[in-house]
Motif scaffolding. Structure first.
Motif, short mmCIF file in Angstrom:
data_model
loop_
_atom_site.label_atom_id
_atom_site.label_comp_id
_atom_site.label_asym_id
_atom_site.label_seq_id
_atom_site.Cartn_x
_atom_site.Cartn_y
_atom_site.Cartn_z
N ILE A 128 25.73 32.29 33.04
CA ILE A 128 26.88 33.11 33.41
C ILE A 128 28.04 32.72 32.51
O ILE A 128 28.24 31.54 32.21
CB ILE A 128 27.23 32.96 34.90
N VAL A 129 28.75 33.71 32.03
CA VAL A 129 29.90 33.51 31.15
C VAL A 129 31.14 33.98 31.89
O VAL A 129 31.18 35.11 32.41
CB VAL A 129 29.73 34.29 29.83
N ASP A 130 32.15 33.13 31.95
CA ASP A 130 33.41 33.51 32.60
C ASP A 130 34.37 34.02 31.53
O ASP A 130 34.80 33.26 30.66
CB ASP A 130 34.01 32.32 33.34
N MET A 131 34.71 35.29 31.61
CA MET A 131 35.60 35.93 30.64
C MET A 131 37.01 36.07 31.20
O MET A 131 37.69 37.06 30.97
CB MET A 131 35.03 37.30 30.25
N LYS A 132 37.45 35.05 31.92
CA LYS A 132 38.77 35.14 32.54
C LYS A 132 39.89 35.26 31.51
O LYS A 132 40.95 35.83 31.80
CB LYS A 132 39.02 33.95 33.46
N GLU A 133 39.65 34.74 30.29
CA GLU A 133 40.66 34.90 29.26
C GLU A 133 40.76 36.34 28.78
O GLU A 133 41.74 36.73 28.12
CB GLU A 133 40.36 33.98 28.06
N ASP A 134 39.76 37.15 29.12
CA ASP A 134 39.76 38.57 28.76
C ASP A 134 39.99 39.46 29.97
O ASP A 134 39.58 40.62 29.99
CB ASP A 134 38.42 38.95 28.09
N LEU A 135 40.67 38.92 30.99
CA LEU A 135 40.89 39.67 32.22
C LEU A 135 41.62 40.98 31.96
O LEU A 135 41.28 42.02 32.55
CB LEU A 135 41.69 38.82 33.21
N SER A 136 42.60 40.96 31.07
CA SER A 136 43.36 42.19 30.80
C SER A 136 42.45 43.27 30.20
O SER A 136 42.61 44.45 30.52
CB SER A 136 44.53 41.89 29.86
N THR A 137 41.51 42.86 29.35
CA THR A 137 40.57 43.82 28.77
C THR A 137 39.67 44.39 29.86
O THR A 137 39.41 45.60 29.90
CB THR A 137 39.71 43.16 27.69
N ILE A 138 39.18 43.53 30.75
CA ILE A 138 38.32 43.98 31.84
C ILE A 138 39.05 44.95 32.75
O ILE A 138 38.53 46.01 33.10
CB ILE A 138 37.81 42.76 32.64
N GLN A 139 40.27 44.62 33.10
CA GLN A 139 41.03 45.47 34.01
C GLN A 139 41.51 46.77 33.36
O GLN A 139 41.86 47.72 34.07
CB GLN A 139 42.22 44.69 34.58
N SER A 140 41.51 46.81 32.04
CA SER A 140 41.94 48.02 31.35
C SER A 140 40.82 49.04 31.17
O SER A 140 41.08 50.17 30.73
CB SER A 140 42.54 47.67 29.98
N VAL A 141 39.58 48.65 31.50
CA VAL A 141 38.46 49.60 31.38
C VAL A 141 38.64 50.68 32.44
O VAL A 141 38.64 50.41 33.64
CB VAL A 141 37.10 48.89 31.57
N LYS A 142 38.78 51.91 31.99
CA LYS A 142 39.02 53.02 32.92
C LYS A 142 37.73 53.53 33.55
O LYS A 142 37.73 54.07 34.64
CB LYS A 142 39.73 54.16 32.20
#
Length: 380
Positions: A128-142
């Motif tokens: 499992i990879v935690d991409m918490k540093e990319d949270l803004s990218t994840i939340q910007s996916v429409k």
């Protein structure tokens, strides 16, 4: 002006009556809800208890048996339509199993991968990879459906993690994604308690299968070697799984994966699948799974939106994959957690082919009547 509004108003009234009166009636008549087990029969929720011991829900193939499944069009309507519509379609275009089908529920331990030792992507096949540093990218996916809506930005960020896990890869190609548990047309239900592989590891059987069922699916072409070039080849197909559209971590239906080290060739059987999507039928050779007591199953409890589960669906030239399934977590409260919604993706792994430089050495063999022998040495 008023007269032109009347047909519109009548339409609204008709839709309202159908939605609030006819739909519930048809749901009750054609697709009644099965009674859920009483909550009192379940153990009290304890978030510290994350190893699922003696789980009796996983259904494996009976040793020696095979399966051929035809899934009717109702499957793609389950998540987005009133219950009576897929129920009616199932009557018209029913799903069916091959006569040889047999499954058996086996008591299995599904352990907490966060607590386990010796779990490593290179050895066990998953992580499992935690991409918490990319949270803004994840939340910007429409939209997590299709290839638009910002999902490609997420995939680009994920690629950096994939290169760390697979440093020999030359590139990655995302091929497919689907939402499970959502309510939009095309979303699919969670695949619960059915250990499987999306693709059989048997390359020879796949070639025979697609001679019978020609395919237009790029993943099939890749696993048949049709995307290989003189310079690079497909060496693996990865599965990507993460929760989406949820305000809580996953609790009710997490994904379990088998340790690849405990998955042996004799544990798999080709599983012929035919899925009706209405305007085409998807033919695929899945991997059905036989149970073995030495198999080890793991999951990541309370997986959140920044955590991405990565595992092997297929490996070329070696038997190395992670059978998987979601399951009904018995240690999950009926309230306080969203029902799971997830996106699953698949990724082709390409690697450069090893260059073969041929050199030759020739010598005279006097014991063989002066015949000249040449030995070609392959230098990697």
């Amino acid at each position: 002006m008023l007269s032109s509004f009347k047909p519109f108003a009548k339409g609204i009234v008709a839709i309202s009556i159908f939605t609030f009166m006819v739909n519930p009636l048809l749901n009750h008549l054609l697709a009644p809800i099965e009674a859920e087990p009483a909550e009192s029969s379940l153990p009290p929720f304890d978030p510290s208890v994350t190893d699922i011991n003696n789980y009796g829900g996983l259904k494996f193939f009976v040793a020696g048996e095979t399966m051929e499944m035809n899934i009717g069009i109702s499957y793609i309507l389950i998540q987005s339509m009133p219950r009576w519509i897929p129920a009616l379609m199932e009557m018209i275009n029913p799903s069916s199993l091959g006569l040889e089908n047999q499954e058996v529920a086996v008591v299995t331990n599904i352990l907490d991968a966060r607590k386990a030792t010796g779990i490593d992507f290179e050895d066990s096949g998953f992580t499992i990879v935690d991409m918490k540093e990319d949270l803004s990218t994840i939340q910007s996916v429409k939209s997590w459906r299709g290839l638009g809506g910002g999902i490609q930005d997420f995939q680009k960020k994920l690629e950096a993690h994939l290169f760390k896990l697979l440093p020999n890869a030359s590139r990655f190609e995302f091929t497919y994604n689907v939402i499970r548990g959502g309510s939009t047309f095309g979303d699919q239900p969670a695949a619960i308690d059915g250990p499987h592989l999306d693709y059989s590891q048997d390359d020879a059987a796949r070639k025979v299968f697609h001679q019978e069922y020609p395919t237009f699916v790029p993943e099939h072409h890749a696993l048949l070697g049709q995307l290989d070039t003189d310079d690079e080849e497909v060496t693996a197909l990865l599965g990507i799984w993460k929760p989406v559209l949820m305000s809580t971590p996953v609790c009710d239906h997490p994904l379990a994966v088998m340790d690849a080290r405990t998955f042996l060739p004799q544990h798999e059987t080709p599983f012929r699948l035919h899925m009706n999507f209405g305007f085409f039928v998807f033919h695929n050779l899945n991997g059905g799974i036989y149970h073995d007591p030495n198999q080890k199953w793991y999951y990541y409890p309370f997986q959140n939106e920044t955590e991405v589960l990565i595992f092997h669906q297929y490996s070329k030239g070696k038997f190395y994959a992670n059978p998987h399934t979601s399951f009904k977590n018995p240690n999950c409260p009926s309230e306080g957690y969203d029902s799971r919604i997830s996106v699953e993706m698949r990724v082709l792994v390409f690697e450069k082919k090893e260059e073969m430089n041929l050199t030759s050495s020739c010598f005279i063999d006097f014991d063989s009547f002066l015949l000249i022998k040449c030995h070609f040495l392959a230098i990697n």
